[in-house]
Design a protein around this motif. Structure first.
Motif, PDB file in Angstrom:
ATOM      1  N   PHE A 293      41.231  47.903  24.893  1.00  0.00           N
ATOM      2  CA  PHE A 293      39.958  47.361  25.378  1.00  0.00           C
ATOM      3  C   PHE A 293      39.748  45.937  24.848  1.00  0.00           C
ATOM      4  CE2 PHE A 293      35.437  46.407  25.019  1.00  0.00           C
ATOM      5  CZ  PHE A 293      35.056  46.573  26.340  1.00  0.00           C
ATOM      6  N   LYS A 294      40.129  45.679  23.605  1.00  0.00           N
ATOM      7  CA  LYS A 294      40.000  44.327  23.052  1.00  0.00           C
ATOM      8  C   LYS A 294      40.814  43.333  23.875  1.00  0.00           C
ATOM      9  CE  LYS A 294      39.230  45.748  18.236  1.00  0.00           C
ATOM     10  NZ  LYS A 294      39.754  45.677  16.849  1.00  0.00           N
ATOM     11  N   ILE A 295      41.995  43.742  24.253  1.00  0.00           N
ATOM     12  CA  ILE A 295      42.850  42.875  25.079  1.00  0.00           C
ATOM     13  C   ILE A 295      42.190  42.632  26.436  1.00  0.00           C
ATOM     14  CG2 ILE A 295      45.080  42.732  26.257  1.00  0.00           C
ATOM     15  CD1 ILE A 295      46.246  44.366  23.888  1.00  0.00           C
ATOM     16  N   TRP A 296      41.677  43.703  27.024  1.00  0.00           N
ATOM     17  CA  TRP A 296      41.021  43.598  28.326  1.00  0.00           C
ATOM     18  C   TRP A 296      39.793  42.691  28.256  1.00  0.00           C
ATOM     19  CZ3 TRP A 296      40.707  43.343  33.191  1.00  0.00           C
ATOM     20  CH2 TRP A 296      39.560  43.681  33.904  1.00  0.00           C
ATOM     21  N   LEU A 297      39.001  42.819  27.199  1.00  0.00           N
ATOM     22  CA  LEU A 297      37.813  41.991  27.024  1.00  0.00           C
ATOM     23  C   LEU A 297      38.184  40.515  26.937  1.00  0.00           C
ATOM     24  CD1 LEU A 297      34.778  41.629  26.454  1.00  0.00           C
ATOM     25  CD2 LEU A 297      35.254  42.128  24.047  1.00  0.00           C
ATOM     26  N   ALA A 298      39.206  40.201  26.161  1.00  0.00           N
ATOM     27  CA  ALA A 298      39.636  38.810  26.016  1.00  0.00           C
ATOM     28  C   ALA A 298      40.158  38.259  27.339  1.00  0.00           C
ATOM     29  CB  ALA A 298      40.710  38.713  24.934  1.00  0.00           C
ATOM     30  N   PHE A 299      40.907  39.092  28.054  1.00  0.00           N
ATOM     31  CA  PHE A 299      41.463  38.651  29.334  1.00  0.00           C
ATOM     32  C   PHE A 299      40.357  38.370  30.348  1.00  0.00           C
ATOM     33  CE2 PHE A 299      43.049  39.674  33.621  1.00  0.00           C
ATOM     34  CZ  PHE A 299      44.081  38.763  33.715  1.00  0.00           C
ATOM     35  N   ALA A 300      39.419  39.321  30.475  1.00  0.00           N
ATOM     36  CA  ALA A 300      38.349  39.163  31.465  1.00  0.00           C
ATOM     37  C   ALA A 300      37.470  37.961  31.150  1.00  0.00           C
ATOM     38  CB  ALA A 300      37.503  40.434  31.515  1.00  0.00           C
ATOM     39  N   THR A 301      37.299  37.673  29.871  1.00  0.00           N
ATOM     40  CA  THR A 301      36.405  36.594  29.465  1.00  0.00           C
ATOM     41  C   THR A 301      37.047  35.218  29.580  1.00  0.00           C
ATOM     42  OG1 THR A 301      35.333  38.102  27.903  1.00  0.00           O
ATOM     43  CG2 THR A 301      34.935  35.741  27.595  1.00  0.00           C
ATOM     44  N   HIS A 302      38.327  35.129  29.248  1.00  0.00           N
ATOM     45  CA  HIS A 302      38.939  33.808  29.086  1.00  0.00           C
ATOM     46  C   HIS A 302      40.048  33.458  30.075  1.00  0.00           C
ATOM     47  CE1 HIS A 302      36.665  33.446  25.409  1.00  0.00           C
ATOM     48  NE2 HIS A 302      37.204  34.545  24.920  1.00  0.00           N
ATOM     49  N   SER A 303      40.662  34.441  30.705  1.00  0.00           N
ATOM     50  CA  SER A 303      41.787  34.129  31.583  1.00  0.00           C
ATOM     51  C   SER A 303      41.329  33.387  32.839  1.00  0.00           C
ATOM     52  CB  SER A 303      42.507  35.413  31.996  1.00  0.00           C
ATOM     53  OG  SER A 303      43.493  35.122  32.970  1.00  0.00           O
ATOM     54  N   PRO A 304      41.969  32.256  33.169  1.00  0.00           N
ATOM     55  CA  PRO A 304      41.621  31.566  34.411  1.00  0.00           C
ATOM     56  C   PRO A 304      42.072  32.364  35.639  1.00  0.00           C
ATOM     57  CG  PRO A 304      43.512  30.526  33.375  1.00  0.00           C
ATOM     58  CD  PRO A 304      43.009  31.551  32.401  1.00  0.00           C
ATOM     59  N   TRP A 305      42.974  33.294  35.425  1.00  0.00           N
ATOM     60  CA  TRP A 305      43.553  34.117  36.494  1.00  0.00           C
ATOM     61  C   TRP A 305      42.984  35.517  36.370  1.00  0.00           C
ATOM     62  CZ3 TRP A 305      48.188  37.560  36.049  1.00  0.00           C
ATOM     63  CH2 TRP A 305      48.709  37.944  37.297  1.00  0.00           C
ATOM     64  N   PHE A 306      42.330  36.020  37.429  1.00  0.00           N
ATOM     65  CA  PHE A 306      41.706  37.339  37.379  1.00  0.00           C
ATOM     66  C   PHE A 306      42.014  38.083  38.684  1.00  0.00           C
ATOM     67  CE2 PHE A 306      38.007  40.270  36.892  1.00  0.00           C
ATOM     68  CZ  PHE A 306      38.302  40.717  35.613  1.00  0.00           C
TER      69      PHE A 306
END
Length: 301
Positions: A161-174
Motif C-alpha cells: 500500500f505504501k508503494i501504491w500511495l507513492a505511485f498514485a501521488t507522484h507518478s506522472p504516468w497513471f
C-alpha cells in the motif's frame, strides 16, 4: 469547483456492458448509475447496491449484475463522483472522504433506497461500510470482498500500500487499465482495457482516482478517523448478516476478512468464502461472488 464530463462516445461498444444509463444530480454534478430489475409490484424485493473502488467504475460489476438479476433482485451500481460516467472534479483537493460520503448519502436518499444488500470492494468498502453504519435502517445485509473500514488505529501499513500511495501521488504516468489488469489473476482483453480507460480521456479526468489513496486513514489523526471509529461502534453491534467474500490473492486487504469476522456480530455463523482472484475479484470470480450474494439474500427470507 470545476469538473469535467467524459464524452459518451468513449463508452460505445464496451463488452458485456449494455445497461441503460441513469443519472441524478449531487452537489451540482451528474452521477451515473446502473439500475436494473426493479419490480414496482414487489415491495419485498431486495436491492443489491454494488459499490466499486479505485480506479474502477460500475463496469467492474458487469459479470455480477446479470447473476443477481436472474435471482429476481434489483441491482444498482453507481459510478462514484470522479469515476465512470459520473462527473469528475478536476482538482485533487476537491475530493475528501467526507465529500464522497455526502455524495453517496445524497444518492441513496434521492432514490429512497431501502431493503438494501451492500456489496462492496476496495474504496467501495470504505464508503459502503460507513454508509451502512450511518443509515442502518436502509440495509438488510452486507457482503464485503477485499475491503475494510480503516480508522488509522490499525498500526503498520502493508508495504504494497505504501508503494501504491507513492505511485498514485507522484507518478506522472497513471495508466488506469494497466493498474486494474495488474490487480487481476486473469488478463484483461484489449476491449476490457479500453473500458477501464474510457472514463479518463486525459490526466485532467484522473484527479479522483489519484486522490483516493491519499484519503485512506493511515494514522489516527486522519480527518476521517473519528467518523470511521463512530461507524465501527455501530458495526460492532451489527447483528444483521455480514458476509466476507475475500480473494486468495490480494496483498492489500489480506486478513481483513478475519478481522471483521471477529468484530462484527452479524458475521458469526455465516458461510464466509475465499474466492480465487486478485484485488479485483469481480473480474476473476464475479459470477461466484454474485452467487454468494444471492445465497446470502435467500437466507434472509
Amino acid at each position: 469547483m470545476n469538473f469535467v464530463t467524459t464524452p459518451e462516445s468513449r463508452f460505445k461498444h464496451l463488452p458485456n456492458y449494455q445497461f441503460k444509463a441513469n443519472y441524478l444530480e449531487v452537489d451540482g454534478m451528474k452521477m451515473h448509475y446502473v439500475d436494473e430489475g426493479y419490480d414496482e409490484n414487489n415491495d419485498q424485493q431486495k436491492t443489491v447496491l454494488m459499490l466499486h473502488g479505485e480506479p474502477s467504475w460500475s463496469y467492474l460489476y458487469r459479470h455480477m449484475i446479470p447473476v443477481c438479476l436472474a435471482a429476481g433482485h434489483r441491482v444498482i451500481a453507481p459510478d462514484l463522483i470522479g469515476f465512470g460516467k459520473s462527473d469528475k472534479p478536476t482538482e485533487m483537493k476537491d475530493y475528501s472522504f467526507a465529500k464522497h460520503m455526502d455524495w453517496m448519502k445524497a444518492f441513496i436518499e434521492q432514490l429512497d433506497l431501502n431493503n438494501m444488500i451492500l456489496v462492496c470492494q476496495d474504496w467501495g468498502s470504505l464508503i459502503g461500510l460507513r454508509l451502512a453504519a450511518e443509515n442502518e435502517q436502509r440495509f438488510d445485509a452486507i457482503a464485503v470482498g477485499n475491503g475494510m473500514l480503516p480508522t488509522g488505529d490499525e498500526g503498520k501499513l502493508p508495504k504494497v500500500f505504501k508503494i501504491w500511495l507513492a505511485f498514485a501521488t507522484h507518478s506522472p504516468w497513471f495508466p488506469i487499465a494497466r493498474i486494474v489488469d495488474g490487480g487481476c489473476f486473469k488478463k484483461l482483453s484489449k476491449d476490457e482495457k479500453r473500458a477501464y480507460d474510457a472514463p479518463f480521456p486525459n490526466a485532467k479526468y484522473k484527479a479522483g482516482s489519484r486522490a483516493f489513496p491519499r484519503l485512506v486513514p493511515v494514522d489516527p489523526n486522519n480527518p476521517a478517523s473519528e467518523a470511521n471509529r463512530a461507524a465501527w461502534k455501530i458495526l460492532e453491534q451489527w447483528h444483521k448478516p455480514f458476509l466476507t467474500c475475500f480473494s486468495n490473492g490480494d496483498p492489500i486487504t489480506r486478513g481483513g476478512d478475519k478481522f471483521m469476522q471477529g468484530k462484527i456480530p452479524g458475521a458469526k455463523g455465516q458461510p464466509h468464502v475465499t474466492l480465487t482472484g486478485g484485488h479485483f475479484l469481480q473480474e476473476d470470480s464475479g459470477a461466484e461472488f454474485a452467487l454468494e450474494v444471492n445465497k446470502l439474500i435467500s437466507r434472509l427470507n
